[in-house]
Scaffold this active site. Sequence first.
Site, PDB file in Angstrom:
ATOM      1  N   GLU A 154      10.343  16.137  14.362  1.00  0.00           N
ATOM      2  CA  GLU A 154      10.866  16.161  13.000  1.00  0.00           C
ATOM      3  C   GLU A 154      10.354  17.395  12.277  1.00  0.00           C
ATOM      4  O   GLU A 154       9.153  17.670  12.267  1.00  0.00           O
ATOM      5  CB  GLU A 154      10.423  14.913  12.232  1.00  0.00           C
TER       6      GLU A 154
ATOM      7  N   CYS B 222      13.496  11.271   6.719  1.00  0.00           N
ATOM      8  CA  CYS B 222      13.713  10.880   8.120  1.00  0.00           C
ATOM      9  C   CYS B 222      15.193  10.976   8.481  1.00  0.00           C
ATOM     10  O   CYS B 222      15.542  11.039   9.656  1.00  0.00           O
ATOM     11  CB  CYS B 222      13.198   9.463   8.346  1.00  0.00           C
TER      12      CYS B 222
ATOM     13  N   LYS C 248       0.854  -1.190   0.000  1.00  0.00           N
ATOM     14  CA  LYS C 248       0.000   0.000   0.000  1.00  0.00           C
ATOM     15  C   LYS C 248       0.887   1.236   0.000  1.00  0.00           C
ATOM     16  O   LYS C 248       1.537   1.558   0.989  1.00  0.00           O
ATOM     17  CB  LYS C 248      -0.906   0.028   1.222  1.00  0.00           C
TER      18      LYS C 248
ATOM     19  N   GLU D 165      10.859   1.205   9.711  1.00  0.00           N
ATOM     20  CA  GLU D 165      11.763   2.355   9.644  1.00  0.00           C
ATOM     21  C   GLU D 165      10.901   3.562   9.942  1.00  0.00           C
ATOM     22  O   GLU D 165      10.049   3.939   9.142  1.00  0.00           O
ATOM     23  CB  GLU D 165      12.429   2.433   8.268  1.00  0.00           C
TER      24      GLU D 165
END
Length: 485
Positions: free
Chosen positions: A389, A292, A182, A258
Site C-alpha cells: 500500500e 485503503c 480505542k 477491514e
Amino acid sequence: MVSESGVVNAVEKELFIGGKWVPASGGRTLPVHDPSTGTVLCEVADASPADGVAALDAAVAAQASWAAVAPRERGEILRRAYQLLTERNEELALLMTLEMGKPLAESRGEITYAAEFFRWFAEEAVRVHGDYAVAPNGAGRFLVTRQPVGPALLITPWNFPMAMGTRKIGPAVAAGCTMVIKPAAQTPLSMLALAGIMVEAGLPEGVLNVLTTSDSGGVMEPLIRDGRARKLSFTGSTAVGRTLLEQCADKVLRTSMELGGNAPFVVFEDADLDAAIEGAMQAKMRNIGEACTAANRIYVQRGLAEEFSRRLTERMSALPLGRGTEDGVVVGPLIDEAAVSKVTELVQDAVSRGARVLTGGSTVDGPGNFYQATVLTDVPSDARLTREEIFGPVAPILTFDTEDEVVAAANDTEFGLVSYLYTSDVKRALRVAERLEAGMIGLNQGIVSNPAAPFGGIKASGLGREGGSVGIDEFLEIKYIAVSL
C-alpha cells in the site's frame, strides 16, 4: 467563526469511562501533533492497561440494561447524534483537519459521511427481524431471534477518525451492544468529540467507553483475552489484523476486520476518458491517498496509455499543496514522518527499476509532512508499490494489452478490498467485474463508500461487512428456540 484554538480547547482530553471523564492512571498524557507544522496541538490522557480493564468493567456492567432498551429508543439516540454532527460540521471538520491534515473540504465531507452512518443505523435499529416456522415433521415450531452479541471492542484508524468511529458505534448502538473504543493515537480528538456528542444525544452511562493511549497492544490485548468482551471490530493494517485474530482465537471472539488494500484501477481503450480521469483523481487523491480504497495500481490499455498519462499528469501537477486549513488546498500533509519515509522509499524503488516521474516525486522543503502529488509511468510489475500500500499521493501507471492479462495482474495480490473498472462495453463490464477478486467494485466510478452499502473485502483485506443492511448483523447473534407442541 470558529478558531483553531477554540475547537481544540472545546474537546475533553480525559478518558471516557462509565459515563465520566477521568484522567489516565498516574496522570499520563500523550501529545497530539499537527502534521502540517509538527507542533503539538494539545495533550490527551494516555490510558494504561488498568484503565482498559476499568472501561471493560463499565461496558460489562451496562450490557444487560442497554440490551433491554427499546429498539426505537436506541434509534432515536442515533438520530439525535446525527443531527448534532450535522449541526457542528464546521467545528468538527476543523478539528479533524488540525489533527489529521486533510483539507477542510474533505473533512467537511467526512463529517457528513460519518453522520450518515448514525442516520442509517437509527433506521436499522427497528428492523432486527427473526423468524417463525413449522418443523418439517409438523410436530414443533422453530423460533429464531437475533440478540446483541455483547460487549464489543472497537479499534479505529487515524485516516478517517470520525467516520470509522460512527461506522462501528452506529450498528453497536442499534443492536444493543456496549462498547470500549480505542481511536488511533495520532487522531484521538475526533473520537473524544464524538463521545461528547453521544452524551448529549442521551446515550446511557457505560454504553460507550473511550480509551486514548500510546500503548495500543498493551491496553487492548488484555481486554481481548479477558473473555467478557464478545466482539472485536478492527480497521487497520493486515499485519495488525493477523495479530489480533490470533489473540481473539484464545476466547473465540466474534471478529470483523477491514484491513489493507491494493486496489487496481483498470481502464480499457473503450472507456469514457473524461470519466476515467475524474475517477482516477477521486480514487487516488481522496484523503491525500491515505485510504485503503485508494487506487494503488493504475492499469491502462496500451492504446490509451499515453493520452491518459498526459491528462492525469496535468491534473495532478495542478493540485495546490499546503496546510489543510488554507483555501483551495487539495494536497495536505501525510500523517507523520514515517508515512513520508515510506512513500519516498516506494517511489525511489520504482524509479530504480525503470519507472519515470512525470510530475512530483519528492518531499517538500519546510515544516510538515508533505509529499508532492506524483505520477509515475513505465512502472515495472516488480516494483514494491505494486505489492505494498502506498498510502500517499502517488499514481503509478502500468500498461496492458488484453482483458485476461489485466485481470490476472489485478488479482495478483494477497489483498481484495476494492477494484475499479472503466469500460463502455456492458458485457465486458459485467464479465470483468465478476472476475476481479475484491469485495467491492467501482464500475465507472471512483468512489464506492456509502453507508447504505456493505463495505468490506476478501482475502487479506478482511472479514465481515460494515454498513448496508448487513452491517448490524456483525453485532447480533442468532438464537434458535425449539418449541414442542
